[in-house]
Enzyme design. Sequence first.
Site, PDB file in Angstrom:
ATOM      1  N   HIS A  63       0.496   1.706  17.642  1.00 48.57           N
ATOM      2  CA  HIS A  63       1.668   2.568  17.507  1.00 48.57           C
ATOM      3  C   HIS A  63       1.431   3.947  18.123  1.00 48.57           C
ATOM      4  CE1 HIS A  63       5.034   3.831  14.470  1.00 48.57           C
ATOM      5  NE2 HIS A  63       5.146   4.476  15.602  1.00 48.57           N
ATOM      6  N   HIS A  65       3.318   7.011  20.843  1.00 49.96           N
ATOM      7  CA  HIS A  65       4.462   7.449  21.656  1.00 49.96           C
ATOM      8  C   HIS A  65       3.904   8.122  22.898  1.00 49.96           C
ATOM      9  CE1 HIS A  65       7.388   6.583  18.480  1.00 49.96           C
ATOM     10  NE2 HIS A  65       6.402   6.922  17.658  1.00 49.96           N
ATOM     11  N   ARG A  67       5.775   8.628  25.655  1.00 49.07           N
ATOM     12  CA  ARG A  67       6.877   9.469  26.156  1.00 49.07           C
ATOM     13  C   ARG A  67       7.326   9.212  27.585  1.00 49.07           C
ATOM     14  NH1 ARG A  67       8.118  10.380  21.196  1.00 49.07           N
ATOM     15  NH2 ARG A  67       7.113  12.107  20.137  1.00 49.07           N
ATOM     16  N   HIS A 235       3.934   2.535   9.558  1.00 50.14           N
ATOM     17  CA  HIS A 235       3.666   3.767   8.793  1.00 50.14           C
ATOM     18  C   HIS A 235       4.165   3.759   7.338  1.00 50.14           C
ATOM     19  CE1 HIS A 235       7.692   4.348  10.351  1.00 50.14           C
ATOM     20  NE2 HIS A 235       7.302   4.837  11.511  1.00 50.14           N
ATOM     21  N   ASN A 281       7.834  11.790  10.222  1.00 49.59           N
ATOM     22  CA  ASN A 281       8.751  10.808   9.659  1.00 49.59           C
ATOM     23  C   ASN A 281       8.123   9.421   9.714  1.00 49.59           C
ATOM     24  OD1 ASN A 281      11.154  10.066   8.511  1.00 49.59           O
ATOM     25  ND2 ASN A 281      12.147   9.647  10.458  1.00 49.59           N
ATOM     26  N   ASP A 308       0.579   6.445  15.173  1.00 49.48           N
ATOM     27  CA  ASP A 308       1.918   7.048  15.334  1.00 49.48           C
ATOM     28  C   ASP A 308       1.792   8.365  16.109  1.00 49.48           C
ATOM     29  OD1 ASP A 308       4.606   7.459  15.340  1.00 49.48           O
ATOM     30  OD2 ASP A 308       4.831   7.663  13.182  1.00 49.48           O
ATOM     31  N   PHE A 326      10.113  15.556  14.359  1.00 48.72           N
ATOM     32  CA  PHE A 326       9.103  14.878  13.546  1.00 48.72           C
ATOM     33  C   PHE A 326       7.948  14.428  14.436  1.00 48.72           C
ATOM     34  CE2 PHE A 326      13.103  13.884  11.232  1.00 48.72           C
ATOM     35  CZ  PHE A 326      12.752  14.241   9.938  1.00 48.72           C
ATOM     36  N   GLY A 327       6.721  14.550  13.965  1.00 48.35           N
ATOM     37  CA  GLY A 327       5.619  13.923  14.707  1.00 48.35           C
ATOM     38  C   GLY A 327       4.326  14.703  14.688  1.00 48.35           C
TER      39      GLY A 327
HETATM   40  O1  DOR Z   1       7.171  11.367  13.168  1.00 49.73           O
HETATM   41  C1  DOR Z   1       7.699  10.594  13.932  1.00 49.73           C
HETATM   42  N1  DOR Z   1       7.729  10.808  15.270  1.00 49.73           N
HETATM   43  N2  DOR Z   1       8.270   9.494  13.447  1.00 49.73           N
HETATM   44  C2  DOR Z   1       8.994   8.666  14.214  1.00 49.73           C
HETATM   45  O2  DOR Z   1       9.497   7.712  13.704  1.00 49.73           O
HETATM   46  C3  DOR Z   1       9.211   8.943  15.638  1.00 49.73           C
HETATM   47  C4  DOR Z   1       8.146   9.788  16.176  1.00 49.73           C
HETATM   48  C5  DOR Z   1       8.482  10.373  17.524  1.00 49.73           C
HETATM   49  O3  DOR Z   1       8.920   9.642  18.407  1.00 49.73           O
HETATM   50  O4  DOR Z   1       8.291  11.582  17.706  1.00 49.73           O
END
Ligand code: DOR
Length: 429
Positions: A63, A65, A67, A235, A281, A308, A326-327
């Site tokens: 998991h 990201h 981008r 998560h 999140n 994540d 979020f992230g």
């Molecule tokens: O914290 C998060 N960031 N939760 C998510 O579900 C998406 C992610 C993001 O893409 O930044």
Amino acid sequence: MKRTLIRQVHLLDPAQGLDGPGSVLIEGTRLHSVALEDMDPAEADVVVDGEGKYLLPGLVDLHAHLREPGGEVKETLDSGAKAALHGGFTTVVAMPNTDPPVDRPELLRALRARVRMLKGPDILFAACISQGRSGKALSEILLLRDAGAVAFTDDGDWVRDGHLFYQVMTYSAAFGFPVLSHAQDPSLYREGVAHEGPRSRKLGLPGIPRSSETVAVFRDLEIARETGGYLHIQHVSAAETLSLIQDARAQGVRVTAEVTPHHLLWTDEVLETFDPVYKVNPPLREERDRETLRQALREGHLEAVATDHAPHTTFEKTTDWLVAPFGILGLETALSSLWTYLVKPGLLSFSRLVEALTSAPARILGLKDRGTLRPGYRADLVLFDPEAQWEVLPENLYSRSRNTPLLGTTLSGVIRRVWVAGEEVFPFP
Ligand code: DOR
């Protein structure tokens, strides 16, 4: 074929119960031999002395990201690949909540072609369950599968439409791929920005209750039960979710689950800092949630740790808590932060942590040639120095982003070398 011998090293491969001094011989791209004994250096073209270090299977992240496309200011496949290697990850699954989202086979093929040009970890792709991640119509699941999607998810959003989720789970039952669910019912949190509890109420922050997760997980599990599809819960953040998963699994539902380093490390106590670097999140919850997650990881009910890894710009992450995205970053610090804060203080065994970062995620993805140190498997390896320390400073990170609460801290455990398919790819030349 080139032969590399790594000797006098502590081999740790939980999948086989290997835990002790030994050596590994790489031949070409594959592991040739693995033994809890010394091997003759005359066998090899290159000899690496592993004294005082652990040799682990390359880590697998379910998991991340990365981008690309659309968010290159935060991360690219290239910078994400470097961050992954710096953290010991040799296989990474990129999430499809990009811009545009990965919901078409042509885009997936183009991204995979980009990855083939990089010298780094194996970057695999999850594709969208719904077209445009809109939650309205199913993507071309089988064409995406043919184009190389290893899993399906609308990560970032739950698939609210039960019929749509039922359809993708039916495909999963027929074709065997995992469906990764960001299980959070949006009708239960709307504008929420933090865990719903005494702290969010005191600060007047709109909350995200535990029930937003449990309600979604319950629906997903019932659909998994009925369809026979393979459900993977992303998560997990709330204590109550674990009993739902465990009960369903005991009844034969095909379900696995992951936990992130940040949900294992912090709680909503951090709300007192007002620092949106902690805004994530699902949100960081209370002590009892964190303790339940740690316990479930120890016992294997949460089988995998997944980062994540969610890069965001410093500009965005230093605005107000209400508006910041979020992230939290994860690829570069997952192993050393969990080593430092859970393993060293005796809260988690190293073997269980390594299993959750290697063979467990490989099994979830159905990858048959990695996650463990067996002859014939891909030579994806990590040489980990448990005694050394490093500072998490901006100049020491390879991600394009800096949004980690660990910035400025010193962590134990340094990744000294990484091999991917037999080739040493870290440290970078
Ligand atoms: O914290 C998060 N960031 N939760 C998510 O579900 C998406 C992610 C993001 O893409 O930044």
